[in-house]
Design a protein around this motif. Structure first.
Motif, PDB file in Angstrom:
ATOM      1  N   CYS A   1      -0.546   2.270   3.990  1.00  0.00           N
ATOM      2  CA  CYS A   1      -1.895   2.532   3.465  1.00  0.00           C
ATOM      3  C   CYS A   1      -2.491   1.291   2.796  1.00  0.00           C
ATOM      4  O   CYS A   1      -1.929   0.746   1.852  1.00  0.00           O
TER       5      CYS A   1
ATOM      6  N   CYS B   1      -6.644   1.621   7.343  1.00  0.00           N
ATOM      7  CA  CYS B   1      -6.036   2.944   7.197  1.00  0.00           C
ATOM      8  C   CYS B   1      -5.393   3.328   8.535  1.00  0.00           C
ATOM      9  O   CYS B   1      -6.106   3.638   9.488  1.00  0.00           O
ATOM     10  N   PRO B   2      -4.055   3.268   8.620  1.00  0.00           N
ATOM     11  CA  PRO B   2      -3.412   3.468   9.927  1.00  0.00           C
ATOM     12  C   PRO B   2      -3.766   4.786  10.632  1.00  0.00           C
ATOM     13  O   PRO B   2      -4.175   4.745  11.798  1.00  0.00           O
ATOM     14  N   PRO B   3      -3.663   5.952   9.971  1.00  0.00           N
ATOM     15  CA  PRO B   3      -3.968   7.166  10.741  1.00  0.00           C
ATOM     16  C   PRO B   3      -5.439   7.277  11.113  1.00  0.00           C
ATOM     17  O   PRO B   3      -5.773   7.732  12.211  1.00  0.00           O
TER      18      PRO B   3
ATOM     19  N   ASN C   1     -12.470   2.586   3.593  1.00  0.00           N
ATOM     20  CA  ASN C   1     -11.637   2.802   4.783  1.00  0.00           C
ATOM     21  C   ASN C   1     -12.481   3.388   5.919  1.00  0.00           C
ATOM     22  O   ASN C   1     -11.961   3.932   6.883  1.00  0.00           O
TER      23      ASN C   1
ATOM     24  N   MET D   1     -11.309  10.082   4.935  1.00  0.00           N
ATOM     25  CA  MET D   1      -9.932  10.159   5.400  1.00  0.00           C
ATOM     26  C   MET D   1      -9.204  11.364   4.820  1.00  0.00           C
ATOM     27  O   MET D   1      -8.451  12.040   5.506  1.00  0.00           O
TER      28      MET D   1
ATOM     29  N   LEU E   1      -5.214   1.166   1.063  1.00  0.00           N
ATOM     30  CA  LEU E   1      -5.676   1.566  -0.268  1.00  0.00           C
ATOM     31  C   LEU E   1      -4.572   1.345  -1.307  1.00  0.00           C
ATOM     32  O   LEU E   1      -4.818   0.827  -2.399  1.00  0.00           O
TER      33      LEU E   1
ATOM     34  N   CYS F   1      -8.553  10.119  -1.011  1.00  0.00           N
ATOM     35  CA  CYS F   1      -7.132   9.815  -0.804  1.00  0.00           C
ATOM     36  C   CYS F   1      -6.471   9.352  -2.100  1.00  0.00           C
ATOM     37  O   CYS F   1      -5.308   9.652  -2.357  1.00  0.00           O
TER      38      CYS F   1
ATOM     39  N   ALA G   1       0.569   8.606  -0.719  1.00  0.00           N
ATOM     40  CA  ALA G   1      -0.224   7.982   0.339  1.00  0.00           C
ATOM     41  C   ALA G   1       0.606   7.835   1.614  1.00  0.00           C
ATOM     42  O   ALA G   1       1.829   7.919   1.590  1.00  0.00           O
ATOM     43  N   CYS G   2      -0.085   7.586   2.725  1.00  0.00           N
ATOM     44  CA  CYS G   2       0.609   7.402   4.001  1.00  0.00           C
ATOM     45  C   CYS G   2       1.338   6.057   4.011  1.00  0.00           C
ATOM     46  O   CYS G   2       1.020   5.147   3.264  1.00  0.00           O
TER      47      CYS G   2
END
Ligand code: TPP
Ligand code: SF4
Lengths: 402, 299
Positions: free
Chosen positions: B24, B209-211, B129, B133, B26, B49, B20-21
């Motif tokens: 995140c 969700c940052p991005p 989110n 994504m 999630l 994701c 994951a980013c």
């Protein structure tokens, strides 16, 4: 004592499912499959048959339930027809890719648009490349016996098996059927041993994302990439032929009925013209052969029982002495020809079998096909060859094309 | 009654190496939820994701049995696991389906509604989110009004978010709850409770969700808190038809004051093209929903 009863194709299928001790059933109704789902409901609700029956809200879900229940380790069953089968398409690939021994009856019916509820085989033909074994039955006895065989094949080679039979022509037609005793069926069909299960006892991540390349696991062992897994699928499907043949022989030894393994032959020994078809139209062709024999023509029939894996070596053997093949097909690959004719030509390519293969599209959307009409078609093929039209183009039988 | 903090399961199920980013939401929710669900749990999930978070073959970062299935089939897959376990007499396992808002609100709604109507014994978790994504932040029917996504790249999303929670309320489930990883104890307790209840349980988790939302990765917890402070996300549970606020939302409902949505909106790049009209409509929508919940809490 033989236990013979008069029953429809759908009841024969349901009886086969019960004798196979399927543990999870998921169905959604569609004509002409519906009475099969109803009979199974009767069995389960009356307590005659112990199975988890999930009455799902659509066919995509029916196959999803089968996929997950099979991955848990249960023996599963579903059945559908026509648009229901098309609606499952995504999950058919998933089931085969996950190598799950799911057994499904496809009660063959034409597909919309426009709507038809009547029989042809376009539905299952359109699923040819999903990775399912496809077996076509010619009568109700074969339906019952094939369902039981299908579980044994599926669980040995880890492929899903589609047992196909013609809607109404078989599904709703009564025929005498001998019912195997349940002890015998149990002996023939050992309990399901899954290769990989999802279980709370053993954390595993099943059917994850794969990359194109082979990658090492945490112990440094190089594991399959996506392409290796596809190769294994193809290799195993090719090998499943021997298992299908062996299962048919074992069934024949146990119950005294031989349905022919990959294909069956009727009066082919000295046949110059061989008619070929899948399912009930092949039975019809045997009657046409009798008529033509009465006229002194040397005609036989090859019924293609297994369409995937395609019985390449078996057709080479079965057709090698013929001088013309007449294929009757209840489906078509639009823009080309009937799929069976294409497969036969491909199978013969590069061998010394180089004979005309005449292709007849017949019985779409339930259009009646009589034995007499098949016999006439065969005679017209002979006539066209005699007149020099060796590779006659695809003919639409009984169809106004003017 | 919150579970005693000292009883929180110390075992980690998400190990280093998740895909994951950074930041995140999630991942945070999943970490707490798995702790609450503990062993004897089987997860099923669709393309999303989370599928990638688990890892790429032949490695996985998550120490929990998990079965992938297709995008539309999460709840159907859970139905199959439940049926299979029943057939094999293993009814003590908790079956949990986890899916994003995309598969839940859109393609998976049929399978979820079907499984809920059948009373399938499982927990369905939608982590929300507010967009697709995994495929690159496209709009879903959970995306809020005025948000930029890659398929609403110029004009922003023109429709308000679907009230999916209300759709699930209409299924009259024995238990449903909404939680946020910014309030981990509230979330943890809800999963502990859900595990004990039979039948279909629905959990709605609001995961920043940052991005996708275009804010710095370090702000995830803060954004999650602002969502609750503004009333955009509401912490609640409905048990046998009885609604009650929980945690911070309960305090806000009883004696607090919600922040205006602008406090939340201004911190996220996805709202940079939101116009005043949309902002007003967003605020009105949140206020109306909040009042609806206040009435429900009165009974
Ligand atoms: C039938 C089908 N259509 C489209 C996709 C492509 N797809 C994969 S993941 C995804 C979006 C997932 O969105 P969501 O469920 O919200 O989860 P998230 O990625 O946000 O975690 C889509 C559209 C797919 N896998 N299957
Ligand atoms: S895109 Fe969003 S939800 Fe998906 S892994 Fe990254 S932060 Fe998490």
């Amino acid at each position: 004592m033989n236990n013979v009863r008069i029953m429809t194709g759908n009841e024969a299928a349901a009886t086969g499912v019960k004798l196979s001790d399927a543990q999870v059933i998921a169905t959604y109704p569609i004509t002409p499959q519906s009475s099969l789902a109803e009979i199974l409901s009767q069995y389960v609700e009356s307590g005659k048959f112990k199975a988890e029956y999930v009455r799902v809200e659509g066919e995509h879900t029916a196959m999803s339930v089968c996929i997950s229940a099979s991955t848990v380790g249960a023996r599963v069953f579903t059945a559908t027809s026509s648009n229901g089968l098309l609606y499952m398409h995504e999950q058919l690939h998933w089931a085969a890719g996950a190598r799950l021994p799911i057994v499904m009856c496809c009660v063959n019916r034409g597909v919309g648009a426009p709507w038809t509820i009547f029989n042809d085989q376009q539905d299952s033909f359109a699923q040819r490349d999903t990775g399912w074994i496809q077996i076509y039955c010619r009568d109700n006895q074969e339906i019952l016996d094939t369902v039981i065989q299908a579980y044994r094949i599926a669980e040995e080679v880890y492929f899903p098996v589609m047992v196909c039979y013609d809607g109404f022509v078989l599904s709703h037609t009564m025929m005498p059927v001998e019912i195997p005793d349940s002890r015998g069926a149990k002996e023939f069909l050992p309990p399901y041993k899954p290769h990989t299960i999802v279980s709370a006892d053993d954390p595993k991540y099943i059917n994850p994302v794969l990359l194109p390349v082979r990658r090492p696991n945490s112990e440094g062992v190089l594991c399959d990439g996506y392409m290796e897994m596809r190769y294994k699928l193809q290799a195993a499907m090719e090998k499943s032929r021997d298992v299908i043949v062996a299962t048919n022989s074992a069934f024949s030894d146990a119950f005294g009925r031989n349905h022919g393994g990959m294909l069956w032959e009727y009066m082919t020994d000295d046949a110059e013209l061989i008619m070929t078809a899948m399912g009930s139209m092949a039975t019809e062709a045997t009657m046409a052969a009798d008529m033509l024999r009465a006229e002194g023509l040397k005609v036989g029939v090859v019924g293609i029982r297994v369409f995937r894996p395609f019985p390449k070596q078996d057709v080479l053997e079965a057709f090698k002495k013929a001088s013309v093949i007449v294929a009757f097909e209840k489906s078509i690959s639009y823009g080309f020809e009937g799929g069976l004719a294409s497969e036969l030509k491909a199978a013969f390519y590069g061998t010394d079998i180089n004979i005309p293969i005449h292709d007849y599209i017949a019985g779409l959307g339930g259009r009646d096909v009589k034995a007499r009409e098949l016999a006439e078609a065969a005679k017209s093929s002979i006539a066209s060859i005699e007149s020099g039209d060796i590779n006659k183009k695809t003919t639409w039988l009984n169809c106004y094309t003017g | 009654m919150p579970e005693n903090l000292f009883k929180v399961n110390m075992k980690e199920y998400i190990l280093p190496g998740s895909r994951a980013c950074q930041g995140c939401g999630l991942t945070l929710f999943y970490r707490y939820a798995l702790k609450a669900l503990r062993e004897n749990t089987v997860i099923t999930l669709p393309a999303c994701c989370l599928c990638v978070l688990h890892g790429i073959y032949p490695k996985t970062a998550v120490d929990i049995p998990c079965l992938n299935n297709t995008f539309a089939s999460t709840a159907a897959s859970a139905s199959g696991i439940v049926a299979g376990l029943n057939a094999l007499n293993r009814t003590d396992t908790t079956v949990v389906a986890v899916a994003g808002d995309g598969s839940t609100y859109d393609m998976g709604i049929q399978a979820l509604s079907g499984a809920a109507e059948r009373g399938t014994d499982f927990i369905y978790v939608c982590y929300d989110n507010e967009g697709y994504m995994n495929t690159g932040t496209q709009r879903s029917s959970a995306t809020p009004l005025g948000a930029l996504t890659t398929t609403t790249p110029i004009l922003t999303k023109q429709q308000p978010k679907k009230d999916f929670i209300k759709i699930m309320e209409a299924h009259n489930l024995p238990y449903m709850a909404a939680a946020s990883p910014s309030y981990p104890i509230d979330l943890y307790d809800k999963f502990v409770k859900a595990k004990r209840i039979k039948g279909t349980r629905y959990m709605h988790i609001y995961v920043p969700c940052p991005p996708g939302w275009m804010y710095p990765a370090r702000d995830t917890v803060r954004i999650g808190k602002l969502a609750v402070e503004t009333g955009i996300a509401v912490l609640f549970e409905i048990e046998d038809g009885k609604f009650r606020f929980t945690g911070r939302s309960k305090t806000l409902a009883e004696r607090g004051k919600r922040l205006p949505v602008i406090n939340y909106v201004e911190r996220q790049g996805r709202f940079k093209k939101m116009n005043l009209e949309q902002l007003k409509q967003f605020q009105t929508g949140v206020d109306n929903k909040w009042n609806e919940y206040l009435k429900m809490a009165e009974g």
